[in-house]
Scaffold this active site. Structure first.
Site, short mmCIF file in Angstrom:
data_model
loop_
_atom_site.label_atom_id
_atom_site.label_comp_id
_atom_site.label_asym_id
_atom_site.label_seq_id
_atom_site.Cartn_x
_atom_site.Cartn_y
_atom_site.Cartn_z
CG HIS A 151 0.73 23.58 -38.99
ND1 HIS A 151 0.57 24.73 -39.55
CD2 HIS A 151 0.20 24.16 -37.71
CE1 HIS A 151 -0.07 25.86 -39.02
NE2 HIS A 151 -0.12 25.34 -38.02
CE LYS B 235 -3.36 23.16 -38.99
NZ LYS B 235 -4.59 23.29 -37.90
N1 LIG Z 1 -6.09 28.28 -31.51
C1 LIG Z 1 -4.64 27.80 -31.40
O1 LIG Z 1 -4.01 28.53 -30.84
C2 LIG Z 1 -4.48 26.37 -31.65
C3 LIG Z 1 -5.43 25.41 -32.28
N2 LIG Z 1 -5.18 24.17 -32.51
C4 LIG Z 1 -6.45 23.52 -33.07
O2 LIG Z 1 -6.96 22.72 -31.96
C5 LIG Z 1 -7.63 21.57 -32.46
C6 LIG Z 1 -7.14 20.19 -31.65
O3 LIG Z 1 -5.60 20.27 -32.22
P1 LIG Z 1 -4.79 18.97 -31.53
O4 LIG Z 1 -4.99 19.03 -30.13
O5 LIG Z 1 -3.52 19.24 -31.94
O6 LIG Z 1 -5.51 17.75 -32.03
P2 LIG Z 1 -5.54 16.27 -31.34
O7 LIG Z 1 -6.14 15.46 -32.35
O8 LIG Z 1 -4.42 16.04 -30.64
O9 LIG Z 1 -6.74 16.31 -30.17
C7 LIG Z 1 -8.21 16.55 -30.48
C8 LIG Z 1 -8.64 15.70 -29.41
O10 LIG Z 1 -10.12 16.06 -29.30
C9 LIG Z 1 -10.85 14.89 -29.08
N3 LIG Z 1 -12.20 14.94 -29.71
C10 LIG Z 1 -12.60 14.43 -30.76
N4 LIG Z 1 -14.14 14.88 -30.73
C11 LIG Z 1 -14.29 15.09 -29.52
C12 LIG Z 1 -15.63 15.53 -28.97
N5 LIG Z 1 -16.58 15.52 -29.56
N6 LIG Z 1 -15.73 16.12 -27.64
C13 LIG Z 1 -14.55 15.94 -26.85
N7 LIG Z 1 -13.22 15.72 -27.48
C14 LIG Z 1 -13.22 15.34 -28.68
C15 LIG Z 1 -9.86 13.70 -29.63
O11 LIG Z 1 -10.10 12.61 -29.20
P3 LIG Z 1 -9.80 11.20 -29.91
O12 LIG Z 1 -8.21 10.92 -29.80
O13 LIG Z 1 -10.86 10.09 -29.38
O14 LIG Z 1 -10.38 11.27 -31.37
C16 LIG Z 1 -8.64 14.36 -29.49
O15 LIG Z 1 -8.14 13.86 -28.24
C17 LIG Z 1 -7.33 21.39 -33.99
O16 LIG Z 1 -8.46 22.16 -34.61
C18 LIG Z 1 -6.26 22.36 -34.09
O17 LIG Z 1 -5.98 23.11 -35.31
C19 LIG Z 1 -3.92 23.46 -32.19
C20 LIG Z 1 -3.16 24.41 -31.65
C21 LIG Z 1 -3.05 25.52 -31.31
O1 LIG Z 2 -3.24 22.10 -35.65
C1 LIG Z 2 -2.50 22.90 -34.92
O2 LIG Z 2 -1.41 22.25 -34.58
C2 LIG Z 2 -2.70 24.24 -35.10
N1 LIG Z 2 -3.71 24.68 -35.23
C3 LIG Z 2 -4.07 25.92 -35.56
C4 LIG Z 2 -4.21 26.41 -36.81
O3 LIG Z 2 -4.87 25.71 -37.66
O4 LIG Z 2 -3.94 27.67 -37.10
C5 LIG Z 2 -3.31 26.99 -34.70
C6 LIG Z 2 -1.78 26.79 -34.65
O5 LIG Z 2 -1.43 26.95 -36.09
C7 LIG Z 2 -1.64 25.12 -34.63
#
Ligand SMILES: NC(=O)C1=CN([C@@H]2O[C@H](COP(=O)(O)OP(=O)(O)OC[C@H]3O[C@@H](n4cnc5c(N)ncnc54)[C@H](OP(=O)(O)O)[C@@H]3O)[C@@H](O)[C@H]2O)C=CC1
Ligand SMILES: O=C(O)C1=N[C@H](C(=O)O)C[C@H](O)C1
Length: 252
Positions: free
Chosen positions: A136, A140
């Site tokens: 990744h 992350k």
């Molecule tokens: N299921 C899937 O297919 C995928 C899952 N993911 C998962 O999604 C999650 C997010 O990933 P990613 O977008 O890369 O992470 P980021 O860090 O880019 O985004 C997370 C966001 O959440 C905000 N945040 C934190 N706490 C809160 C809250 N209590 N309420 C609302 N917003 C909040 C953060 O704000 P701030 O910047 O102010 O902290 C930030 O903008 C991770 O757990 C990742 O593993 C990611 C990709 C694909």
């Molecule tokens: O943090 C990410 O980027 C992603 N998070 C998810 C995970 O932990 O599996 C999904 C994907 O791999 C991207």
């Protein structure tokens, strides 16, 4: 005309959340009624009239977000990682008091990844050895990835049900971490590298052969069809569903 689905995005300014905001806005059957960041009150979900929410926040906040949604009868599609057995059990209990509400915990929204995990679980019983490598982007926060944990768990379950012995491993001397993390007995290796998005390889080994099942997300656009599918279907699946495969008829 059919009423549009009122959707809220949590984590709206994050890497995934900002993509989801754009995807919901572009979907003709959906209306984005709220886009919440870390400092916005969850009550906005109610005042904005959200029917469904998608949580793309951080492992530390996702459980409280989903709890709030369920307590207010708002369906939840959850991409955020960190949903271990304890959290899932608490959520199951909560859902009993709100039987009409649906929650989808989707470790990965990319169709190819969901299929790769299903293929790996199917193949796992036929090979002596299995290990995972997940790769990744370096921003992350969690390791191993949620997808790797889910894949390893399904592989371990399939091998146990088939009576397959643990993967052979003669290691007696090692630097800490050299053999990766163990998820239900399956070794998982995590790579964090600038330039990557989300990638996973399942290595299956038998005498004289190897099967590699690899999936690559090169862009977060890969997750959006799954996010929209989850939002469209979550109300029709009351209770808890873990894995987008629960909404796909993979055995047909
Ligand atoms: N299921 C899937 O297919 C995928 C899952 N993911 C998962 O999604 C999650 C997010 O990933 P990613 O977008 O890369 O992470 P980021 O860090 O880019 O985004 C997370 C966001 O959440 C905000 N945040 C934190 N706490 C809160 C809250 N209590 N309420 C609302 N917003 C909040 C953060 O704000 P701030 O910047 O102010 O902290 C930030 O903008 C991770 O757990 C990742 O593993 C990611 C990709 C694909
Ligand atoms: O943090 C990410 O980027 C992603 N998070 C998810 C995970 O932990 O599996 C999904 C994907 O791999 C991207």
């Amino acid at each position: 005309m059919k009423e549009k689905l009122a959707v809220a995005v949590l984590g709206a300014s994050g890497r995934m959340g900002s993509e989801a905001v754009a995807a919901v806005e572009a979907a003709e059957d959906m209306e984005l009624v709220a886009a919440l960041g870390r400092t916005d009150p969850l009550e906005t979900l109610v005042s904005a009239g959200a029917r469904c929410m998608v949580d793309l926040t951080v492992p530390d906040s996702t459980e409280a977000n989903v709890r709030f949604a369920v307590e207010h009868g708002i369906h939840a599609v959850v991409g955020t990682t960190g949903w271990d057995a304890g959290r899932l059990a608490r959520l199951q209990e909560l859902l009993q008091a709100s039987p009409g509400t649906g929650v989808l915990i989707a470790p990965n929204f990319a169709l190819g990844s969901v299929l790769a995990t299903a293929f790996a679980a199917k193949a796992a019983r036929y090979f002596e050895s299995v290990e995972l490598i997940e790769l990744h982007h370096p921003d992350k926060v969690d390791a191993p990835s949620g997808t790797a944990v889910r894949t390893a768990s399904l592989i371990a379950q399939a091998r146990e049900e088939a009576g397959v012995a643990p993967s052979p491993d003669a290691t007696t001397k090692e630097l800490p971490g050299a053999r990766g993390a163990e998820v239900n007995g399956v070794h998982v290796h995590s790579v964090r590298l600038r330039g990557l998005v989300a990638h996973q390889e399942v290595l299956l080994g038998g005498p004289g052969e190897q099967l590699t099942i690899r999936h690559d997300s090169f862009d977060r656009a890969s997750f959006m069809p799954g996010v929209l599918l989850g939002l469209r279907q979550v109300a029709e699946h009351p209770g808890l569903t873990v894995g987008l495969d629960g909404y796909l008829n993979l055995n047909d």
